[in-house]
Scaffold this motif. Structure first.
Motif: not given
Length: 698
Positions: A217-222
């Motif tokens: 998940n991009v948002e969580r990874q960010d």
């Protein structure tokens, strides 16, 4: 020569070979094989920074020469890419095929450098059949130095779409493992940077958010990556080995509104700003330009306001959303544009935090940067910071005008049309500061600084790409400068084509633009003999003078009070000359409106074109400034009666109802006014009576 050696003699031999290669390149001669070997070896991480700097210069020159030669023969850009690949690919492949880590690191480090100098040829080599597979074999139990070199190479390649297409899953898995290990911050930062670029690039490639098993998940990874990089930067006194990758990673992440909010932390920003200050003072840190650009980009992102769209742009955006239809209109870009954390109140807070954390000191350093990209960011940051009027005093105290002037002067321009559009941003920031306070407070007591500001501000008014807001603010700033002294006013008035454009903007649809242009013309009439003569003080071209006066009369009857004050103020000054009075009188005789407009300055109830000059039943109190200007205009016109026809003058005065206007003013029917206004009004009433008596007697 042992190419992997880091001894002083090896570095010296490489430098001598680089000098010879550079000389051949400048003479458009082909490089010798041994010189190419030295060039590849020059990028070994353990070599001294000055050698790396020279190697980048040589590599850049060589690439330019090869491309130029190839394009002359084939007229195609691909020919240059293929030529460079034929030169460098065998050198890189031979190093990667060696058994020693030092040799492999040499090849990997050179390709990393080639990505920075000529990404097309580097990507061409990276995509070659079997090359990524060869790199994949290097990540099986590599040594820490090799892991770092490979991770940084993958981070470079991740920024290019064609390279991302050939990334195998095992490489992404390996990068994720490197990003989570806690032993080596440099490897960890490189792995995080590679994953950030992959996720950002993959999203861009597919025109929307992507969630894959390998990337997650991009948002969580960010959020996770931001926390990790912030912890690494703030929690370590020695960041030399990973600062570039960490700052670049935060630059990518800082585009997202939630990350902006996280980064707008005093401890984080102070650490980032300190990195720039340390590198400014230390000549031995060659990554200063890279770190400076990254820190500026992060600051620009967290301080950026939402774009101010015009009515037309908003309509286009609505049509675009309708064309997309339904949920598809809620793309990532639209969501970020309307994100709650990008509301002005949050941006204002982030800007104040940046100022409190020391960004003004960083901007002082960056204003003189060699990098044009860094100077562009300086303008963007200043424009964001000055948006909030509460910040402007601190920015002035922090040398904001001086730094903006240095930045503006770095843009080449011989005319407004030749000025690059990027220069409009720092000029607009300068204009906002110039509007804030008196010219002395903004530019200091040296009048030369004020004169220097006239050129960029005038260019902002004239530039074909300037927005309505930029033109408005530039004219406001010029108005302030023109009010300082006749010298400044004359400097503004003499700028080529400026006055013509300002007069055109008097007819603009936007109220604020009309106001700014009116106020600028008023101040120029007051301060510049040239402009005063242009509008009415010079005998000769009666038709031109009359057209100018007519425009001012029209602007004296608009709804916007500041515009009326400026235009009628100019009219009051100009009617001090017989020529302008004759122009007003001629306009009155032709259209029977000029005197009525002047009468309305005193009594807002006067009806334009009403022959009897009757007013509304309920008297309306006027603005004291307008009343004073109206009284002065009538007094000036009556004082010039010798050059006018007495009979027609009285007829037109009666037609406009000016006798009634002054009677009501003196009787107090229009409200109470200052004794100065009433004394002048009494003089006018007497003059009206005298001229009427003379006409009746004649």
């Amino acid at each position: 020569m042992e190419t992997g050696s880091t001894s002083a003699s090896s570095a010296q031999e490489i430098e001598e070979s680089l000098d010879a290669l550079l000389d051949r390149a400048r003479r458009s001669q082909s490089p010798l094989p041994q010189q190419l070997f030295s060039l590849v070896a020059a990028f070994i991480p353990s070599h001294p920074p000055p050698l790396h700097t020279k190697a980048y210069l040589v590599l850049s020159t060589l690439c330019q020469n090869v491309r130029s030669s190839a394009s002359e023969k084939n007229q195609q850009e691909e020919a240059g890419t293929e030529s460079l690949a034929r030169i460098f690919q065998p050198l890189i492949a031979s190093r990667l095929s060696e058994s020693k880590d030092s040799d492999i690191i040499t090849g990997v480090s050179f390709l990393y450098a080639l990505f920075q100098v000529d990404r097309q040829s580097a990507s061409y080599i990276f995509q070659d059949d079997g090359f990524v597979d060869l790199l994949s074999t290097l990540i099986v139990s590599p040594s820490p130095p090799l892991s770092l070199a490979v991770a940084r190479l993958f981070a470079q390649a991740s920024g290019h779409k064609t390279c991302r297409m050939v990334f195998p899953t095992e490489v992404v898995t390996w990068l994720r493992s490197q990003s989570r290990q806690a032993g080596d911050h440099a490897i960890r930062a490189a792995g995080i940077l590679a994953l950030i670029k992959l996720s950002r690039g993959t999203t861009s490639d597919s025109s929307g958010p992507v969630e894959s098993p390998s990337l997650g998940n991009v948002e969580r990874q960010d959020e996770e990556f931001t926390a990790q990089l912030m912890e690494m930067i703030v929690g370590n006194t020695d960041t030399r080995t990973f600062v570039n990758d960490a700052v670049e990673g935060l630059t990518y992440l800082s585009v997202a509104p939630p990350i902006k909010q996280s980064l707008a932390d005093t401890a984080v920003l102070r650490t980032l700003f300190t990195l720039v200050q340390k590198r400014t003072k230390s000549a031995g840190l060659p990554d200063h330009a890279t770190v400076l650009y990254g820190v500026l980009a992060i600051t620009a992102n967290i301080c950026a306001y939402k774009p101010r769209l015009s009515q037309e742009e908003r309509q286009v955006a609505k049509l675009h959303k309708l064309a997309q239809g339904g949920k598809q209109s809620d793309s990532q870009g639209d969501e970020e544009l309307s994100h709650p954390l990008d509301a002005d109140i949050h941006v204002q807070t982030r800007c104040r935090t940046a100022i409190d954390s020391g960004i003004l000191g960083v901007l002082a350093v960056a204003a003189g940067a060699e990098s044009a990209a860094s100077r562009d960011l300086v303008g963007r940051i200043y424009l964001s910071l000055v948006e909030d009027k509460r910040n402007r005093g601190r920015i002035l105290q922090g040398g904001g005008v001086k730094n903006l002037s240095r930045t503006i002067k770095s843009y080449p321009s011989s005319s407004p049309d030749s000025l690059p559009s990027e220069a409009l941003v720092p000029i607009q920031a300068l204009a906002k500061l110039a509007i804030t306070s008196s010219p002395i407070q903004v530019f200091g007591p040296n009048e030369g600084n004020m004169m220097d500001a006239v050129r960029p501000l005038s260019q902002l008014v004239l530039h074909p790409s300037a927005s309505t807001l930029q033109q408005f603010e530039a004219m406001m700033a010029l108005t302030n400068l023109a009010s300082h002294s006749p010298v400044c006013a004359s400097k503004v008035a003499s700028f080529p084509n400026l006055l013509n454009r300002v007069e055109l903007l008097l007819l603009d649809d936007h109220t604020l633009v009309r106001r700014a242009s009116s106020e600028l013309i008023c101040n120029l009439i007051a301060g510049s003999d040239e402009v005063f003569a242009r509008y009415g003080g010079k005998e000769g071209n009666d038709q031109l003078r009359t057209s100018k006066i007519q425009l001012l009369i029209a602007m004296s009857d608009v709804e916007d009070l500041p515009t009326r004050l400026a235009a009628s103020g100019a009219l009051a000054m100009l009617t001090g000359t017989p020529g302008a009075c004759r122009a007003v009188f001629e306009l009155q005789r032709e259209r029977h409106r000029a005197f009525s407009v002047i009468g309305r300055l005193i009594d807002p109830s006067v009806q334009i074109g009403d022959a009897e000059g009757e007013s509304e039943a309920t008297p309306v109190k006027g603005d004291p400034g307008l009343v004073h200007r109206g009284v002065v205009c009538v007094r000036n016109i009556l004082s010039a009666e010798k050059s006018l026809s007495h009979t027609e003058l009285v007829e037109e005065v009666e037609r406009a109802g000016l006798f009634m206007v002054f009677s009501k003013l003196l009787n107090g029917d229009l409200g109470s006014y200052d004794s100065t206004i009433l004394q002048s009004a009494a003089e006018v009433a007497k003059m009206l009576a005298d001229v009427s008596t003379r006409v009746a007697r004649d």
